[in-house]
Design a protein around this motif. Structure first.
Motif, PDB file in Angstrom:
ATOM      1  N   SER A  18       0.506   4.089  -2.868  1.00 36.53           N
ATOM      2  CA  SER A  18       0.092   5.418  -2.409  1.00 36.53           C
ATOM      3  C   SER A  18       1.109   6.494  -2.770  1.00 36.53           C
ATOM      4  O   SER A  18       0.768   7.672  -2.850  1.00 36.53           O
ATOM      5  CB  SER A  18      -0.086   5.435  -0.887  1.00 36.53           C
ATOM      6  OG  SER A  18      -0.907   4.395  -0.460  1.00 36.53           O
ATOM      7  N   VAL A  69       0.840  -1.208   0.000  1.00 37.24           N
ATOM      8  CA  VAL A  69       0.000   0.000   0.000  1.00 37.24           C
ATOM      9  C   VAL A  69       0.875   1.258   0.000  1.00 37.24           C
ATOM     10  O   VAL A  69       0.554   2.237  -0.672  1.00 37.24           O
ATOM     11  CB  VAL A  69      -0.956  -0.029   1.213  1.00 37.24           C
ATOM     12  CG1 VAL A  69      -1.734   1.264   1.330  1.00 37.24           C
ATOM     13  CG2 VAL A  69      -1.918  -1.212   1.104  1.00 37.24           C
ATOM     14  N   CYS A  94      -2.347   8.521  -8.262  1.00 31.40           N
ATOM     15  CA  CYS A  94      -2.749   7.115  -8.197  1.00 31.40           C
ATOM     16  C   CYS A  94      -3.742   6.878  -7.061  1.00 31.40           C
ATOM     17  O   CYS A  94      -3.540   7.343  -5.939  1.00 31.40           O
ATOM     18  CB  CYS A  94      -1.508   6.249  -7.998  1.00 31.40           C
ATOM     19  SG  CYS A  94      -1.864   4.504  -8.096  1.00 31.40           S
ATOM     20  N   HIS A  95      -4.807   6.156  -7.374  1.00 32.77           N
ATOM     21  CA  HIS A  95      -5.847   5.855  -6.388  1.00 32.77           C
ATOM     22  C   HIS A  95      -5.952   4.338  -6.236  1.00 32.77           C
ATOM     23  O   HIS A  95      -6.269   3.631  -7.188  1.00 32.77           O
ATOM     24  CB  HIS A  95      -7.175   6.451  -6.833  1.00 32.77           C
ATOM     25  CG  HIS A  95      -7.120   7.939  -6.967  1.00 32.77           C
ATOM     26  ND1 HIS A  95      -7.449   8.789  -5.936  1.00 32.77           N
ATOM     27  CD2 HIS A  95      -6.708   8.729  -7.978  1.00 32.77           C
ATOM     28  CE1 HIS A  95      -7.272  10.046  -6.331  1.00 32.77           C
ATOM     29  NE2 HIS A  95      -6.828  10.028  -7.571  1.00 32.77           N
ATOM     30  N   LEU A  96      -5.690   3.874  -5.022  1.00 25.10           N
ATOM     31  CA  LEU A  96      -5.703   2.432  -4.748  1.00 25.10           C
ATOM     32  C   LEU A  96      -7.116   1.946  -4.430  1.00 25.10           C
ATOM     33  O   LEU A  96      -7.864   2.617  -3.709  1.00 25.10           O
ATOM     34  CB  LEU A  96      -4.787   2.143  -3.543  1.00 25.10           C
ATOM     35  CG  LEU A  96      -4.856   0.717  -2.978  1.00 25.10           C
ATOM     36  CD1 LEU A  96      -4.415  -0.315  -4.009  1.00 25.10           C
ATOM     37  CD2 LEU A  96      -4.006   0.606  -1.726  1.00 25.10           C
ATOM     38  N   HIS A  97      -7.440   0.774  -4.956  1.00 25.58           N
ATOM     39  CA  HIS A  97      -8.678   0.084  -4.579  1.00 25.58           C
ATOM     40  C   HIS A  97      -8.297  -1.339  -4.194  1.00 25.58           C
ATOM     41  O   HIS A  97      -8.051  -2.179  -5.052  1.00 25.58           O
ATOM     42  CB  HIS A  97      -9.677   0.089  -5.736  1.00 25.58           C
ATOM     43  CG  HIS A  97     -10.122   1.469  -6.094  1.00 25.58           C
ATOM     44  ND1 HIS A  97     -11.286   2.020  -5.607  1.00 25.58           N
ATOM     45  CD2 HIS A  97      -9.533   2.431  -6.826  1.00 25.58           C
ATOM     46  CE1 HIS A  97     -11.392   3.262  -6.054  1.00 25.58           C
ATOM     47  NE2 HIS A  97     -10.341   3.535  -6.800  1.00 25.58           N
ATOM     48  N   HIS A  98      -8.240  -1.561  -2.906  1.00 22.33           N
ATOM     49  CA  HIS A  98      -7.853  -2.855  -2.339  1.00 22.33           C
ATOM     50  C   HIS A  98      -9.163  -3.525  -1.938  1.00 22.33           C
ATOM     51  O   HIS A  98      -9.916  -2.984  -1.141  1.00 22.33           O
ATOM     52  CB  HIS A  98      -6.963  -2.585  -1.116  1.00 22.33           C
ATOM     53  CG  HIS A  98      -6.305  -3.787  -0.534  1.00 22.33           C
ATOM     54  ND1 HIS A  98      -6.987  -4.916  -0.163  1.00 22.33           N
ATOM     55  CD2 HIS A  98      -4.999  -4.043  -0.260  1.00 22.33           C
ATOM     56  CE1 HIS A  98      -6.147  -5.790   0.322  1.00 22.33           C
ATOM     57  NE2 HIS A  98      -4.927  -5.298   0.265  1.00 22.33           N
TER      58      HIS A  98
END
Lengths: 360, 360
Positions: A314, A310, A319-323
């Motif tokens: 990050s 992560v 950039c946008h994380l989708h976990h």
């Protein structure tokens, strides 16, 4: 308003993330004890044909929708007695079966690769003679992410292929020398209003979507909207539908539809004024549709098997994380990243950074 | 990573909506049975001084944060024995008490209205002589949204005012002939890195925030960042902090800080690259901070008492609804709308449309 969702995976999870700010509540019917949407709503843990629990769901919610298209027809028919179900049973019947799907494209004048229904090895041998090789054989139902299909390149690949795919009804599709794969995500409201997101360029690896890039003023946008509009109107469709095409000779050939929010539309969470998830919910809830206009330049990269650290994701600009909060497993979609950038140069740089993390 | 939040209202709810895609899970400690964040995580229903349940929370989570600043000092001290707590106890101690807060501003050379500590009616009478009228008397702790304060305009307003506010420690603040109210939302990481969102113009009505508009290249941005940076570094602050200022004679006078995500930062969900909620979570989780750059032109309007019809809000272009799922009650913040527009003209038109719904 409470929304019932058949299936409690990442699509259900992202629906709930989009619908909660609209004041909606969620219930997910899914047999998996670890269904990842359950953090965001009620989890009715039951099989998709468990009528007691389907009835419970129907009684609790105002409308039911689906996270995947392979839901049994009986499930849809049963639920429809008690509660509005979107998309409708006919849409799911067609989308679930590659033969029905391709036949509908043909009926609507939408170009599609040559295809044949395969109920036996004899059918297959005859179809190969007509269509030629290479060709792709796919099970009519239940295939996804490259599963349930086999590429036939040489005559020896054809021998025993019907048994190899389980001796179940299949479809043979002529090989299309495509120059690219694109998808159009569309949404249609209860009153028939229809909106389209920009065409998306998709790159697959081993049959699994790897990268989607939203286009700007794509020359085939209008043509794709025409084709998709025909399908939406024919099915009296309500909700989001994704339509995958091959780009061939400057035109489009229909590959398949998905009667639901779609992986190639995940970029819309950040990259469009109103996401595919919110628009699906707006449509099935009878609300006005939201704008499908782009915000910046966007791309989506899938995390397959595992999510990179992560911290590292990050740290990438834009950039946008989708976990998804799912257990990591080879070949499983466990997250994605969206890049939303002010321009194409920044987008390309961002894609390279995320790819470097994935390939590490 | 699991995040513990003291308080389970709309701020907790929006934190969870931002953190879920990062793979975070949430537990909210809140005595209210209908705490609106509970749809998005575990709800530990307990009072804020219930050490058994605080211990349970501490054992379950990796880090604890707060939704409001009036949490008892003992709660913070207790939790800090078992789990990292951000922002730290000193930040909460200062922010909770208007006297400590204003004294800190003074110590750091940040201009602030004249002020005096009021422990009795005699103190008040003396302070009014020094500071003059009009002035504002506020309880040192526990005031919010215009509660716990009284404007003193005429000598007769001063008579008995100390008893009127409950005979509790108060502060008297000189009236500031301000031309505007602005706030700066900032975030500071564990390693001291600090980022600032653009200054926001705020409009209050009856002491409650009504409208926030994000500015572009505000001439006081650098000055505000300087002031807020002094406070963040002094407190060794971790997380999001909001700092409210009066605009006076082309300069700034400090009003107050909120050691948490703030109503005047809600527009960042759609209007900034990385929202205040995600940045607060990144900071307390030890992740790299996200960009605070604007995406388009944005404003936020509060829904106080009730949320207009979802159909009507959804129909407004560029408008994003945030319905908190709370029972409607006069004076209560129950939702907000964010407008994120391509330009200022569209933003102004959108604000007028939302205002028309509110005033209906």
């Amino acid at each position: 308003m409470k929304i019932g969702v058949i299936g409690g995976g990442q699509l259900g999870r992202m629906l709930a993330l989009a619908g909660t700010p609209l004041g909606q509540q969620f219930a997910f019917l899914d047999p998996a004890p670890d269904a990842c949407a359950q953090a965001l709503g009620e989890h009715i843990r039951a099989d998709y044909n468990d009528t007691d629990h389907l009835r419970q769901l129907a009684d609790e919610v105002d409308v039911v929708t689906f996270e995947f298209e392979s839901v049994p027809a009986e499930t849809v028919a049963f639920l429809s007695q008690f509660v509005p179900v979107y998309p409708n049973a006919e849409s799911l019947r067609i989308a679930r079966d590659r033969w029905f799907e391709k036949s509908m494209f043909q009926d609507l004048g939408i170009p599609t690769p040559e295809f044949a229904d395969i109920q036996s090895q004899d059918n297959l041998d005859a179809a190969v003679k007509r269509i030629g090789l290479p060709a792709v054989m796919k099970t009519r139902t239940l295939g996804y992410d490259g599963k349930g299909q086999k590429v036939l390149r040489h005559p020896e690949d054809v021998v025993g292929a019907f048994a190899e795919l389980g001796s179940v009804p299949c479809i043979l599709e002529g090989f299309v020398p495509f120059t690219g794969e694109v998808s159009l995500v569309a949404v249609r409201a209860r009153d028939g209003e229809t909106r389209f997101y920009p065409l998306v360029h998709n790159t697959h690896e081993n049959g699994i979507l790897k990268l989607s890039i939203a286009s700007t003023e794509h020359p085939l946008q209008a043509l794709a909207e025409d084709y998709v509009g025909r399908v939406l109107d024919k099915l009296d469709y309500v909700g989001v539908l994704a339509f995958e095409f091959f780009e061939v000779d400057g035109g489009l050939k229909a590959n398949e539809i998905a009667p639901r929010v779609h992986n190639s539309g995940h970029w819309t969470i950040e990259g469009a004024e109103c996401s595919q998830f919110e628009n699906h919910l707006r449509a099935i809830a009878g609300l006005p549709l939201g704008s499908t206009a782009k915000v910046g330049e966007s791309a989506m990269l899938n995390f397959i098997g595992e999510v990179p650290a992560v911290e590292a994701v990050s740290a990438i600009e834009h950039c946008h994380l989708h976990h998804y909060g799912k257990a990591f497993k080879a070949g499983r979609k466990v997250g994605h990243a969206t890049l939303r950038c002010p321009d194409i140069a920044a987008l390309k740089a961002g894609i390279a950074e995320v790819e470097a993390l994935i390939d590490k």
